[in-house]
Write an enzyme that holds these catalytic residues in place. Structure first.
Site, PDB file in Angstrom:
ATOM      1  N   TYR A  50      19.908  57.491  -0.251  1.00  0.00           N
ATOM      2  CA  TYR A  50      21.323  56.873   0.142  1.00  0.00           C
ATOM      3  C   TYR A  50      20.705  55.445   0.043  1.00  0.00           C
ATOM      4  CZ  TYR A  50      25.155  55.014   2.977  1.00  0.00           C
ATOM      5  OH  TYR A  50      26.092  54.119   3.613  1.00  0.00           O
ATOM      6  N   GLU A 130      18.082  41.072  35.313  1.00  0.00           N
ATOM      7  CA  GLU A 130      18.430  40.858  34.046  1.00  0.00           C
ATOM      8  C   GLU A 130      19.423  39.771  33.929  1.00  0.00           C
ATOM      9  OE1 GLU A 130      20.185  44.526  32.633  1.00  0.00           O
ATOM     10  OE2 GLU A 130      18.361  45.529  33.173  1.00  0.00           O
ATOM     11  N   LYS A 132      22.979  38.396  33.080  1.00  0.00           N
ATOM     12  CA  LYS A 132      24.292  39.202  32.919  1.00  0.00           C
ATOM     13  C   LYS A 132      24.790  38.432  31.749  1.00  0.00           C
ATOM     14  CE  LYS A 132      28.533  40.508  35.094  1.00  0.00           C
ATOM     15  NZ  LYS A 132      29.222  40.030  34.083  1.00  0.00           N
ATOM     16  N   ASP A 134      27.419  37.277  28.874  1.00  0.00           N
ATOM     17  CA  ASP A 134      28.883  37.278  28.778  1.00  0.00           C
ATOM     18  C   ASP A 134      29.505  37.696  27.238  1.00  0.00           C
ATOM     19  OD1 ASP A 134      31.386  36.448  29.645  1.00  0.00           O
ATOM     20  OD2 ASP A 134      31.245  34.450  29.575  1.00  0.00           O
ATOM     21  N   GLU A 190      25.529  45.078  25.591  1.00  0.00           N
ATOM     22  CA  GLU A 190      26.451  44.052  25.691  1.00  0.00           C
ATOM     23  C   GLU A 190      26.448  43.450  24.073  1.00  0.00           C
ATOM     24  OE1 GLU A 190      27.998  43.703  28.401  1.00  0.00           O
ATOM     25  OE2 GLU A 190      29.324  41.933  28.308  1.00  0.00           O
ATOM     26  N   TYR A 242      20.953  47.513  27.765  1.00  0.00           N
ATOM     27  CA  TYR A 242      20.667  47.357  29.086  1.00  0.00           C
ATOM     28  C   TYR A 242      20.687  48.698  30.174  1.00  0.00           C
ATOM     29  CZ  TYR A 242      25.608  46.010  29.562  1.00  0.00           C
ATOM     30  OH  TYR A 242      27.010  45.833  29.440  1.00  0.00           O
ATOM     31  N   LYS A 330      26.482  35.884  40.400  1.00  0.00           N
ATOM     32  CA  LYS A 330      27.164  35.043  39.450  1.00  0.00           C
ATOM     33  C   LYS A 330      26.665  33.807  39.556  1.00  0.00           C
ATOM     34  CE  LYS A 330      30.230  36.618  37.163  1.00  0.00           C
ATOM     35  NZ  LYS A 330      31.529  37.306  37.586  1.00  0.00           N
ATOM     36  N   CYS A 424      63.900  30.699  47.776  1.00  0.00           N
ATOM     37  CA  CYS A 424      63.345  31.547  46.308  1.00  0.00           C
ATOM     38  C   CYS A 424      63.862  30.454  45.223  1.00  0.00           C
ATOM     39  CB  CYS A 424      63.664  32.797  46.545  1.00  0.00           C
ATOM     40  SG  CYS A 424      63.094  33.660  44.859  1.00  0.00           S
ATOM     41  N   CYS A 426      64.651  31.779  42.482  1.00  0.00           N
ATOM     42  CA  CYS A 426      65.651  32.333  41.585  1.00  0.00           C
ATOM     43  C   CYS A 426      66.885  31.916  41.649  1.00  0.00           C
ATOM     44  CB  CYS A 426      65.406  33.855  41.804  1.00  0.00           C
ATOM     45  SG  CYS A 426      66.098  34.254  43.525  1.00  0.00           S
ATOM     46  N   CYS A 443      60.161  35.638  49.605  1.00  0.00           N
ATOM     47  CA  CYS A 443      61.704  35.648  49.418  1.00  0.00           C
ATOM     48  C   CYS A 443      62.158  37.070  50.130  1.00  0.00           C
ATOM     49  CB  CYS A 443      61.919  35.803  47.886  1.00  0.00           C
ATOM     50  SG  CYS A 443      63.408  36.456  47.336  1.00  0.00           S
ATOM     51  N   CYS A 449      66.655  40.213  44.535  1.00  0.00           N
ATOM     52  CA  CYS A 449      65.947  39.064  43.780  1.00  0.00           C
ATOM     53  C   CYS A 449      65.666  39.224  42.436  1.00  0.00           C
ATOM     54  CB  CYS A 449      64.834  38.331  44.469  1.00  0.00           C
ATOM     55  SG  CYS A 449      63.887  37.034  43.662  1.00  0.00           S
TER      56      CYS A 449
END
Ligand code: IVH
Length: 709
Positions: A50, A130, A132, A134, A190, A242, A330, A424, A426, A443, A449
């Protein structure tokens, strides 16, 4: 495959005509073998043969670049694009991580682990730290070392089949090498895009007049979810491995050793990963990684700490959707300054008035931000935020941007403090009210509403709730404005309004039929989705699932909630001890993750007559499926267990968590409904009661044998 007379001619000797014929033959031949390999799992030639076909194809294309075909195998991997992505069910769920924002949170994380496992203060807890990444998580299944299936995380339980796309990712091995490769293994990690590739891609898109990607993460996501894998291939995505999902035999007993195995089999593991002897060493690595962050060619948004010992990971288990044995620490959010042009008020589905800052658009952490939440009236007062102010905003990960503070030096002279509205926004302009002791202004229009109505309906049809294809937020809004749909039950009566729908601008027979079909498809719904869709305050997806698991069906849940409501009405002031309120209320609070405040919101929902009307109307039109039992093959699934006395080999918390993860219910008191009492030394009245009632009693050791440890 028929020959063209050119298949035996060396690439260097081919004429242009012969090359063209050869490329056509190779495209057909390779597609045929891809089909056999990927779809029918019945390859007809060896891997070497292949590879030889592909190599020859590439060599000819290199000599005759003008002859590269649109359907060339070099532009794609695997079989032809499908109409969409098939679903893949994860046999081991793909979970998320809890967050830590400060070093104290990480100390507390380790302290929790010590408590849960009953470790001494001096027992070492090794952590693997480790970066993180993104990007977006993906899982790759290998069968006898061969890549056979790739999937996105999706909702954690079901993802999308992206096999052909994942096969094009730069560090995704097609075959695993080295020793000790398990027969079957699912490797998770990831997928991400490097900054350099991201910049080049956007540059090209700009030239082509295409919309630009906001950041490498979005770009990686867009690239991975292309129906045509040749596009994915051209994007140069990368992969850090991971973790793992299903596995036939575990090759290691620590996470660190596992990472070594992954490297040995050909995966890329992030080079900053480090085995740390204790939490201080892990926190030092956090600082080091943060210092290096700007120099990396990919985005990271924190550091993940994982308990190194896998037997401990196993014992620690999970709480709702995140492991107890790992946490994401974080990085501080990125900040920027911009102008606050206006404060708008949004009305949520529960009537809460939320102030939203409309900002002069600005880029923070790679994303353009033009809105930020201001939370509530007190927050605005506390920070003295005014229209016209220059404000500091911050954004962390996918979290909604926030206004941190005001730059007072830049405040216009004529500025005035903000006054929170008392009505409110609305069209009904109903009065808004703030209960003493509450931060939220609501409200008072309740379901009258229109804003609340619309938001409840939007929540009802959202992806995690009823997820009706073709019925998004915009349609719901338009249908409501036209008086077609006011309550969720109305959605299931739309089939009787076919004629009105057909008059709808832009709708024809086919689109109406599609919508009605999609609605019919949801007439059978999981109990957990049903609960979530009701939009009860504080009840998110995870809680809905826990409630569905505990109460099993609507009738049981409803009568338990009504009983809890009666109990609460008699003891409205008890804020600490749920058992002092009553049995049903205490049982509700006994569910991991449900506290008194959430129980109160549930009870409040069932106390409101209108809610019961909506619920009954809706339930009458649906078939509600019970939640699939977790680990139903466990001998304790569905049983009610009571632990009493001193447990010597595990903490109470661990015992409860483990039993629940096997599908058992853990109760605090013995009754005729109890199936097993696990009694340790010092067991007293509960043991006695169990004996009186003839309930099965076992020792801690017997219990551990029963649940397989
Ligand atoms: S471990 C059971 N390790 O972060 C938990 N996740 O916020 C398995 N992520 O869904 C996840 N880098 O997509 C783990 N080194 C890393 C990670 C990582 C990035 C992502 C992953 C996960 C999310 C949770």
């Amino acid at each position: 495959m028929s020959g063209n007379g050119a298949e035996n001619i060396a690439v260097g000797d081919l004429t242009s005509g012969q090359a063209e014929a050869e490329l056509a033959r190779l495209a057909g031949e390779i597609a045929h073998h891809d089909e056999l390999y990927y779809r029918q799992e019945a390859p007809a030639i060896s891997d070497a043969d292949y590879d030889a076909l592909r190599t020859r194809n590439e060599a000819i294309e290199a000599r005759f670049p003008d002859l590269v075909r649109d359907d060339s195998p070099s532009l794609r991997v695997g079989v032809k694009p499908a109409d969409g992505f098939a679903e893949v069910r994860h046999s081991v769920p793909m979970l998320s991580l809890g967050n830590a924002f400060a070093k104290e949170d990480v100390h507390e994380f380790v302290a929790r682990i010590r408590r849960f496992l009953n470790l001494g203060a001096d027992d070492p807890v090794e952590l693997v730290a480790e970066p993180k990444i993104d990007g977006l998580s993906a899982t790759a299944h290998y069968d006898k070392g061969r890549f056979v299936l790739g999937a996105t995380r999706g909702d954690g339980t079901t993802g999308e089949d992206i096999t052909r796309n994942l096969a094009t990712v730069v560090d995704m091995p097609g075959r695993l090498k080295g020793s000790g490769v398990p027969d079957r293994i699912e490797v998770r990690g990831e997928v991400y895009m490097k900054h350099s590739d991201f910049a080049a891609l956007n540059e090209q898109r700009e030239k082509d007049g295409l919309a630009l990607y906001a950041n490498p993460r979005n770009s990686a996501s867009g690239s991975l979810r292309q129906l045509d894998p040749s596009i994915t291939a051209s994007r140069r995505l990368h992969f850090f491995a991971y973790s793992w999902g299903e596995i036939s035999e575990p090759p290691a007993d620590t996470h660190w050793h596992y990472l070594d195995c992954l490297k040995g089999w050909g995966f890329t593991v992030n080079p900053f990963a480090k085995l740390c002897r204790d939490v201080d060493e892990a926190l030092a690595l956090y600082d080091e990684i943060m210092e290096n962050r700007a120099r990396l060619d990919y985005d990271i948004d924190g550091v993940v700490y994982k308990v190194n010992r896998l037997d401990w990971q196993d014992r620690l288990g999970f709480v709702s959707r995140a492991p107890r044995w790992a946490i994401a620490h974080k990085f501080p959010a990125e900040q920027a300054q911009t102008l606050l042009e206006e404060i708008a008020i949004q009305v949520g589905r529960t009537g809460a008035l939320t102030p939203v800052a409309h900002l002069t658009p600005i880029t923070v952490g790679g994303v353009v931000v033009s809105r930020a939440t201001l939370h509530n009236e007190d927050e605005i007062k506390r920070k003295d935020i005014r229209v016209g102010d220059t404000v500091v905003i911050q954004r962390a990960g996918d979290v909604i941007p926030q206004v941190v503070s005001v730059v007072e030096a830049k405040r216009p002279k004529d500025s005035e403090p903000y006054t929170f509205p008392t009505v409110c926004p609305c069209p009904l302009a109903t009065p808004a009210h703030r209960e003493p002791g509450e931060a939220v202004t609501r409200c008072t229009g309740e379901l009258a509403c229109p804003f609340q109505q619309v938001n409840r309906l939007k929540h009802f049809v959202s992806r995690q709730a009823f997820d009706i294809e073709g019925l998004g937020a915009k349609h719901v809004e338009a249908f409501r404005d036209a008086g077609l749909v006011e309550t969720p039950g109305d959605i299931f009566r739309l089939k009787d309004r076919r004629d009105t729908l057909l008059e709808w601008e832009g709708w024809g027979e086919q689109s109406v039929a599609n919508l009605l079909d999609a609605i019919e498809e949801r007439r059978t719904i999981g109990f957990d989705r049903f609960i979530y869709a009701l939009g009860i305050r504080q009840v998110g997806e995870a809680t809905a699932r826990l409630l569905a698991r505990r109460y099993e069906d609507l009738e049981t849940w409803r009568s338990a909630m009504e009983q809890a409501a009666r109990e609460r009405a008699e003891h409205p002031d008890e804020m600490k001890k749920p058992e002092a309120v009553g049995e049903a209320f205490a049982a509700l609070c006994d569910i991991d993750g449900v506290g008194i405040s959430m129980a109160d919101d549930l009870v409040a929902f069932f106390t409101e007559a209108h809610n019961i009307e909506v619920l009954d109307d809706l339930a009458g039109q649906l078939t509600i499926r019970p939640l699939e039992k977790a680990a139903s093959d466990s001998p304790v699934a569905g049983k009610t267990i009571v632990f009493t006395g001193t447990l010597e080999r595990m903490t109470r918390q661990e015992a409860k968590a483990r039993a629940e993860s096997l599908g058992a219910k853990v109760s605090g008191s013995v009754s005729a409904k109890t199936d097993i009492v696990v009694a340790g030394p010092g067991a007293g009245s509960k043991l006695k009661k169990a004996e009186e009632l003839g309930v099965e009693v076992m020792s801690e050791d017997d219990w551990l044998k029963l649940v397989g440890r």
